[in-house]
Scaffold this motif. Structure first.
Motif, PDB file in Angstrom:
ATOM      1  N   THR A  18       0.625  -1.143  -0.043  1.00  0.00           N
ATOM      2  CA  THR A  18      -0.147   0.047  -0.106  1.00  0.00           C
ATOM      3  C   THR A  18       0.916   1.403   0.159  1.00  0.00           C
ATOM      4  N   VAL A  19       1.998   1.193   0.273  1.00  0.00           N
ATOM      5  CA  VAL A  19       2.878   2.590   0.694  1.00  0.00           C
ATOM      6  C   VAL A  19       4.316   2.054  -0.137  1.00  0.00           C
ATOM      7  N   LYS A  20       4.899   3.160  -1.098  1.00  0.00           N
ATOM      8  CA  LYS A  20       6.102   2.776  -1.752  1.00  0.00           C
ATOM      9  C   LYS A  20       7.126   3.841  -1.696  1.00  0.00           C
ATOM     10  N   ASN A  21       8.310   3.292  -1.417  1.00  0.00           N
ATOM     11  CA  ASN A  21       9.363   4.166  -1.626  1.00  0.00           C
ATOM     12  C   ASN A  21       9.172   5.758  -0.787  1.00  0.00           C
ATOM     13  N   VAL A  22       8.868   5.097   0.554  1.00  0.00           N
ATOM     14  CA  VAL A  22       8.435   6.107   1.402  1.00  0.00           C
ATOM     15  C   VAL A  22       9.371   6.157   2.780  1.00  0.00           C
ATOM     16  N   ALA A  23       9.998   7.353   3.139  1.00  0.00           N
ATOM     17  CA  ALA A  23      10.867   7.459   4.496  1.00  0.00           C
ATOM     18  C   ALA A  23      10.233   8.369   5.528  1.00  0.00           C
ATOM     19  N   GLY A  24       9.849   7.909   6.644  1.00  0.00           N
ATOM     20  CA  GLY A  24       9.252   8.738   7.531  1.00  0.00           C
ATOM     21  C   GLY A  24       9.713   8.846   8.884  1.00  0.00           C
ATOM     22  N   ARG A  25       9.717  10.028   9.570  1.00  0.00           N
ATOM     23  CA  ARG A  25      10.610  10.439  10.597  1.00  0.00           C
ATOM     24  C   ARG A  25       9.330  11.112  11.879  1.00  0.00           C
ATOM     25  N   VAL A  26       9.482  10.987  12.952  1.00  0.00           N
ATOM     26  CA  VAL A  26       8.848  11.640  13.971  1.00  0.00           C
ATOM     27  C   VAL A  26       9.601  12.689  14.286  1.00  0.00           C
ATOM     28  N   MET A  27       9.232  13.990  14.005  1.00  0.00           N
ATOM     29  CA  MET A  27      10.160  14.937  14.480  1.00  0.00           C
ATOM     30  C   MET A  27       9.973  15.652  15.780  1.00  0.00           C
ATOM     31  N   ILE A  28       8.805  15.658  16.198  1.00  0.00           N
ATOM     32  CA  ILE A  28       8.251  16.335  17.478  1.00  0.00           C
ATOM     33  C   ILE A  28       6.746  15.549  17.978  1.00  0.00           C
ATOM     34  N   GLY A  29       6.939  14.875  18.788  1.00  0.00           N
ATOM     35  CA  GLY A  29       5.838  14.032  19.379  1.00  0.00           C
ATOM     36  C   GLY A  29       5.743  13.931  21.018  1.00  0.00           C
ATOM     37  N   LYS A  30       5.083  12.828  21.461  1.00  0.00           N
ATOM     38  CA  LYS A  30       4.662  12.746  22.775  1.00  0.00           C
ATOM     39  C   LYS A  30       6.172  12.551  23.417  1.00  0.00           C
TER      40      LYS A  30
ATOM     41  N   THR B  50      11.444  38.161  15.410  1.00  0.00           N
ATOM     42  CA  THR B  50      10.351  37.747  16.096  1.00  0.00           C
ATOM     43  C   THR B  50      10.384  38.579  17.447  1.00  0.00           C
ATOM     44  N   PRO B  51       9.158  38.609  18.277  1.00  0.00           N
ATOM     45  CA  PRO B  51       9.349  39.180  19.527  1.00  0.00           C
ATOM     46  C   PRO B  51       9.997  38.146  20.335  1.00  0.00           C
ATOM     47  N   ARG B  52      10.631  38.749  21.436  1.00  0.00           N
ATOM     48  CA  ARG B  52      11.248  37.763  22.491  1.00  0.00           C
ATOM     49  C   ARG B  52      10.291  37.988  23.414  1.00  0.00           C
ATOM     50  N   HIS B  53       9.671  36.783  23.589  1.00  0.00           N
ATOM     51  CA  HIS B  53       8.504  36.583  24.442  1.00  0.00           C
ATOM     52  C   HIS B  53       8.064  35.394  24.948  1.00  0.00           C
ATOM     53  N   THR B  54       7.186  35.103  25.939  1.00  0.00           N
ATOM     54  CA  THR B  54       6.773  33.891  26.223  1.00  0.00           C
ATOM     55  C   THR B  54       5.071  33.850  26.364  1.00  0.00           C
ATOM     56  N   HIS B  55       4.623  32.578  26.228  1.00  0.00           N
ATOM     57  CA  HIS B  55       3.018  32.655  26.334  1.00  0.00           C
ATOM     58  C   HIS B  55       2.802  31.144  26.824  1.00  0.00           C
ATOM     59  N   ASP B  56       1.474  30.902  27.107  1.00  0.00           N
ATOM     60  CA  ASP B  56       1.290  29.540  27.526  1.00  0.00           C
ATOM     61  C   ASP B  56       0.737  28.572  26.570  1.00  0.00           C
ATOM     62  N   TRP B  57       1.276  28.590  25.197  1.00  0.00           N
ATOM     63  CA  TRP B  57       1.279  27.592  24.279  1.00  0.00           C
ATOM     64  C   TRP B  57       2.588  27.300  23.620  1.00  0.00           C
ATOM     65  N   GLU B  58       2.540  26.030  23.270  1.00  0.00           N
ATOM     66  CA  GLU B  58       3.845  25.711  22.573  1.00  0.00           C
ATOM     67  C   GLU B  58       3.710  26.004  21.087  1.00  0.00           C
ATOM     68  N   HIS B  59       4.977  25.815  20.464  1.00  0.00           N
ATOM     69  CA  HIS B  59       5.135  25.996  19.080  1.00  0.00           C
ATOM     70  C   HIS B  59       5.908  24.785  18.383  1.00  0.00           C
ATOM     71  N   GLU B  60       5.486  24.508  17.249  1.00  0.00           N
ATOM     72  CA  GLU B  60       6.266  23.256  16.515  1.00  0.00           C
ATOM     73  C   GLU B  60       6.543  24.123  15.416  1.00  0.00           C
ATOM     74  N   VAL B  61       7.907  24.034  14.958  1.00  0.00           N
ATOM     75  CA  VAL B  61       8.278  24.903  13.872  1.00  0.00           C
ATOM     76  C   VAL B  61       9.367  24.054  12.852  1.00  0.00           C
ATOM     77  N   PHE B  62       9.109  24.294  11.567  1.00  0.00           N
ATOM     78  CA  PHE B  62       9.795  23.688  10.684  1.00  0.00           C
ATOM     79  C   PHE B  62      10.463  24.730   9.538  1.00  0.00           C
ATOM     80  N   VAL B  63      11.661  24.690   9.402  1.00  0.00           N
ATOM     81  CA  VAL B  63      12.406  25.770   8.619  1.00  0.00           C
ATOM     82  C   VAL B  63      12.285  25.523   7.024  1.00  0.00           C
TER      83      VAL B  63
END
Lengths: 116, 116
Positions: A18-30, B50-63
């Motif tokens: 069902t899936v072909k030629n895919v590489a996955g990464r969890v970057m930010i998780g639990k 961006t502002p140097r700040h803090t707040h009560d929610w998280e960020h998930e960022v991708f460059v």
């Protein structure tokens, strides 16, 4: 907190009927303490595709490199670097690479869904 | 559902005493039916920050493009294309561009936080 480049994270290679030629990464998780949503990065090689499926959580996707297409319900949409895609829960979808270049996208899901 | 390139969305330009040379866009949010988290894209020009700040929610960022740095608490971390950054809630942070090229990143926040 965490700062890491996806190129420095070992991927999980996915290839079956069902899936072909895919590489996955969890970057930010639990494991990082992310309680609300999870960031994954997928790289897709030539002729690669993800499963055509549906599930009860949404996707928020951003295309980083390459070109591809996404099927949402019964329509294919072209994708290029900088495309953002929202796929609500319970909507059939599939991604595929449409060039020889690696198609790379970030895909976020809410907490509770399988991280990879 | 939604498929759109950030280059096709009009940005909100931000420039005052705390933020410089930044253009922001809500790519996927409440208006699209996204109930759990919100995707924004920020472009930062030369010498931008961006502002140097803090707040009560998280960020998930991708460059996505360019190079920059992120301050998390008291340490600056270098960022390049493909960097993923997790900033938990209530942690001081700031982003800045470190080159002449546009520094572009995707920044996700949980629902309930201001979208832009």
């Amino acid at each position: 907190m965490k700062v890491v480049n996806y190129k420095d994270v070992l991927p999980v290679v996915m290839s079956n009927e069902t899936v072909k030629n895919v590489a996955g990464r969890v970057m930010i998780g639990k494991q990082d303490g992310a309680k609300n949503f999870c960031m994954r990065v997928f790289e897709m090689g030539k002729n690669g595709y993800t499963p055509r499926h549906t599930h009860d959580w949404e996707h928020e996707v951003f295309v980083h490199t390459g070109t591809g297409e996404v099927l949402i319900e019964d329509h294919w949409h072209p994708l290029s670097e900088g495309s953002a895609i929202f796929i609500p829960a319970n909507i059939e979808h599939q991604f595929k690479n449409t060039s020889d270049k690696t198609f790379t996208f970030v895909c976020l899901i809410p907490s509770g869904a399988p991280e990879l």
